[in-house]
Design a protein around this motif. Structure first.
Motif, PDB file in Angstrom:
ATOM      1  N   LEU A   1      69.243  63.363  -4.276  1.00 59.14           N
ATOM      2  CA  LEU A   1      68.685  62.269  -5.070  1.00 59.14           C
ATOM      3  C   LEU A   1      69.448  60.966  -4.837  1.00 59.14           C
ATOM      4  CD1 LEU A   1      67.876  64.162  -8.385  1.00 59.14           C
ATOM      5  CD2 LEU A   1      66.236  63.001  -6.894  1.00 59.14           C
ATOM      6  N   LEU A   2      70.762  61.063  -4.682  1.00 58.96           N
ATOM      7  CA  LEU A   2      71.532  59.857  -4.383  1.00 58.96           C
ATOM      8  C   LEU A   2      71.154  59.296  -3.013  1.00 58.96           C
ATOM      9  CD1 LEU A   2      75.010  60.915  -5.781  1.00 58.96           C
ATOM     10  CD2 LEU A   2      73.655  58.973  -6.568  1.00 58.96           C
ATOM     11  N   LEU A   3      70.915  60.155  -2.051  1.00 60.81           N
ATOM     12  CA  LEU A   3      70.497  59.692  -0.727  1.00 60.81           C
ATOM     13  C   LEU A   3      69.106  59.071  -0.790  1.00 60.81           C
ATOM     14  CD1 LEU A   3      71.809  62.683   1.437  1.00 60.81           C
ATOM     15  CD2 LEU A   3      72.781  60.386   1.285  1.00 60.81           C
TER      16      LEU A   3
ATOM     17  N   GLY B   1      76.336  60.425  -2.010  1.00 60.77           N
ATOM     18  CA  GLY B   1      75.300  61.434  -1.810  1.00 60.77           C
ATOM     19  C   GLY B   1      75.794  62.554  -0.912  1.00 60.77           C
ATOM     20  N   GLY B   2      76.544  62.179   0.133  1.00 58.99           N
ATOM     21  CA  GLY B   2      77.127  63.185   1.011  1.00 58.99           C
ATOM     22  C   GLY B   2      78.333  63.881   0.419  1.00 58.99           C
ATOM     23  N   MET B   3      78.991  63.236  -0.527  1.00 62.51           N
ATOM     24  CA  MET B   3      80.198  63.800  -1.134  1.00 62.51           C
ATOM     25  C   MET B   3      79.881  64.832  -2.223  1.00 62.51           C
ATOM     26  SD  MET B   3      83.497  63.831  -1.229  1.00 62.51           S
ATOM     27  CE  MET B   3      84.112  62.365  -0.398  1.00 62.51           C
TER      28      MET B   3
ATOM     29  N   GLY C   1      77.670  56.078  -8.245  1.00 63.42           N
ATOM     30  CA  GLY C   1      77.753  57.036  -7.146  1.00 63.42           C
ATOM     31  C   GLY C   1      78.649  58.224  -7.438  1.00 63.42           C
ATOM     32  N   PRO C   2      79.946  58.014  -7.700  1.00 58.95           N
ATOM     33  CA  PRO C   2      80.822  59.162  -7.931  1.00 58.95           C
ATOM     34  C   PRO C   2      80.530  59.887  -9.237  1.00 58.95           C
ATOM     35  CG  PRO C   2      82.022  57.111  -8.269  1.00 58.95           C
ATOM     36  CD  PRO C   2      80.704  56.745  -7.663  1.00 58.95           C
ATOM     37  N   ALA C   3      80.141  59.147 -10.264  1.00 63.04           N
ATOM     38  CA  ALA C   3      79.864  59.789 -11.553  1.00 63.04           C
ATOM     39  C   ALA C   3      78.710  60.778 -11.433  1.00 63.04           C
ATOM     40  CB  ALA C   3      79.550  58.726 -12.610  1.00 63.04           C
TER      41      ALA C   3
ATOM     42  N   GLU D   1      89.272  59.909  -4.401  1.00 66.78           N
ATOM     43  CA  GLU D   1      89.948  59.647  -5.670  1.00 66.78           C
ATOM     44  C   GLU D   1      88.941  59.402  -6.789  1.00 66.78           C
ATOM     45  OE1 GLU D   1      93.133  59.865  -6.327  1.00 66.78           O
ATOM     46  OE2 GLU D   1      93.636  60.366  -4.255  1.00 66.78           O
ATOM     47  N   ALA D   2      87.827  58.741  -6.477  1.00 68.80           N
ATOM     48  CA  ALA D   2      86.827  58.469  -7.507  1.00 68.80           C
ATOM     49  C   ALA D   2      86.185  59.759  -8.007  1.00 68.80           C
ATOM     50  CB  ALA D   2      85.763  57.516  -6.966  1.00 68.80           C
TER      51      ALA D   2
END
Length: 498
Positions: A78-80, A124-126, A171-173, A473-474
């Motif tokens: 979904l992020l991508l 998205g990849g993370m 993004g990270p959240a 780190e995020a």
């Protein structure tokens, strides 16, 4: 001149996003959004107050279990998709951001929108790369540590780079499995609301992202002290950051702060001067100097100071001020009338303290800029102890001082309470490494300035805050570790033998 089309106000999203629905504020209040180029009203948007934050938190709570259980690769997918949607919408988003913030549209097209897309793609990849650990402990036991999402997080986005900072926070959240209540600045909410529309379009579940633009003293305060928000991420001033820490004590929520800066930018006698001049100008004048990492203190070796300043001032004088929607504009207006007045007030402060105005320090005398919040690129020679060298001005305003040797340069650079970004220009590799280690800063740029990337942690020390945006780190910032112990085959002797 190539001026892009104005934004049609009728197409702008003006309501709050709560639980997957666009709604009016419970109190019926509205916020006027102003175009900093001409002082005209762009539109009015719904104002979120405490009750709206409570509704948004409830929606985020309801969505949290399902979002956290969703397979990580599905969250990433979904992020991508969101990154793709932003890229497809890039022309509209660039014009919207330029209109609302005053950023030159060329910067929005070439920096803000691409960086936003890149950040969402990175996280998205993370999403499915977050790993735990197995810890070697006592014989017969398996101990593993997994990282879990915090739950509902509150995010407060500043007005200077609203589009880009939305991606840094969301993004990270979201990748880590949290749901979000986000408050964009009441000054620059339009691109955040547009991202909300795209979030709905690509299929995020209702309530995963909630957007509540409002004032800091009402909506922001309620996010900071809400008992069901487990973490708050704030970007803004150091003074407000302190108030958020105090408000967070009610439920001991996790706090991440990206605050002010007073970036030292050191030019040594062996620097490549043309590169240093160009990089230093970008470091302070990009986005009208409205950046926490701005290179706002030029620290010049006395042997090259005169030659450097001549070239630097000539370059600053040539920067094209104008309509943000003109693709040839290199510097737009400051983002609000109040901030314009604040930055100009520092020119008088510099004069009162004995500083020398080498360039600018005033509103440009041009009919086409008269109604906007413009300030000419400003260069001030000042003592390191002066207020303009110690306090964050947050405008196209750079203070200059000189040094004789490395130790003096380091003392000047570390001579403020801030510690966010810093830079140095030298061809001496050993000196570069020494300074990188000894500079009191979260980030150091060598022979460049103001470089960012989603994979590299961003944040500061001292009064510049704590915690990190971006990078792995995020992801840690938006999770908490859980230690699990399993007795595989260890005998358990009686603790109270009888």
């Amino acid at each position: 001149m190539a001026r892009l089309a104005d934004i049609d106000p009728a197409g702008i999203q003006t309501r709050l996003l709560i639980g997957g629905r666009w709604v009016d504020g419970a109190g019926g209040g509205e916020l006027a959004v102003i175009n900093p180029y001409n002082g005209a009203e762009i539109c009015k948007i719904a104002e979120a107050r405490e009750e709206d934050v409570d509704r948004a938190v409830a929606a985020a709570q309801a969505a949290a279990p399902g979002w956290a259980r969703l397979a990580a690769h599905e969250r990433g997918r979904l992020l991508l998709k969101l990154a793709d949607a932003i890229e497809a919408d890039k022309d509209y988003l660039a014009r919207l951001e330029a209109t609302n913030t005053g950023h030159p549209v060329r910067d929005c097209q070439n920096l803000d929108v691409p960086r936003t897309v890149l950040c969402f793609r990175y996280f998205g990849g993370m999403a499915d790369k977050l790993e735990g650990a197995v810890i070697p402990v006592d014989a017969g036991f398996l101990n593993y540590v997994e990282r879990e999402p915090i739950g509902v997080v509150g995010q407060i986005v500043p007005w200077n780079f609203p589009l880009m900072f939305v991606s840094w926070k969301l993004g990270p959240a979201l990748a880590a499995g949290n749901t979000v209540v986000m408050k964009p600045s009441e000054i620059t909410p339009l691109s955040t609301l547009r991202i909300g529309e795209l979030i709905k379009d690509v299929g995020f579940p209702d309530g995963v992202v909630n957007i509540v633009p409002g004032y800091g003293g009402t909506a922001g305060q309620r996010i900071a002290d809400h008992p069901h928000i487990g973490k708050i991420s704030f970007t803004g001033s150091t003074a407000v950051g302190r108030s958020i820490v105090r408000a967070s004590a009610g439920n001991l929520k996790k706090v991440q702060l990206e605050l002010g800066g007073k970036g030292p930018n050191i030019v040594f006698e062996d620097a490549v001067i043309p590169a240093a001049v160009g990089g230093s100008a970008f470091g302070i004048f990009h986005n009208q100097g409205q950046a926490c990492i701005a290179a706002s203190r030029l620290i010049l070796h006395e042997k090259v100071a005169d030659a450097f300043l001549e070239k630097f001032i000539n370059l600053a004088r040539s920067i094209r001020l104008g309509d943000p929607l003109d693709t040839e504009t290199e510097m737009g207006p400051l983002t609000s009338r109040l901030h314009h007045e604040r930055v100009l007030s520092f020119v008088e402060v510099a004069r009162q303290e004995g500083g020398e105005i080498l360039l600018g320090g005033k509103t440009p005398d041009r009919d086409d800029l008269r109604n906007g919040f413009f300030i000419e690129p400003t260069v001030v020679r000042a003592d390191p102890s002066h207020r303009v060298q110690q306090e964050e001005v947050f405008g196209p305003f750079v203070s200059v001082t000189t040094f004789r040797n490395d130790e003096e340069a380091l003392a000047i650079a570390n001579g403020t309470a801030y510690g966010l970004g810093s830079g140095l220009w030298t061809q001496d590799l050993a000196r570069a490494h020494r300074f990188a280690k000894r500079l009191h800063a979260g980030m150091v740029w060598i022979n460049s300035y103001k470089r960012v990337h989603p994979a590299s942690p961003f944040g500061g020390v001292g009064e510049s805050g704590y915690g990190r945006e971006m990078g792995f780190e995020a992801m840690r910032e938006y999770t908490q570790p859980k230690s699990v112990w399993i007795n595989v085959d260890a005998p358990i002797p009686p603790f109270y033998p009888r």
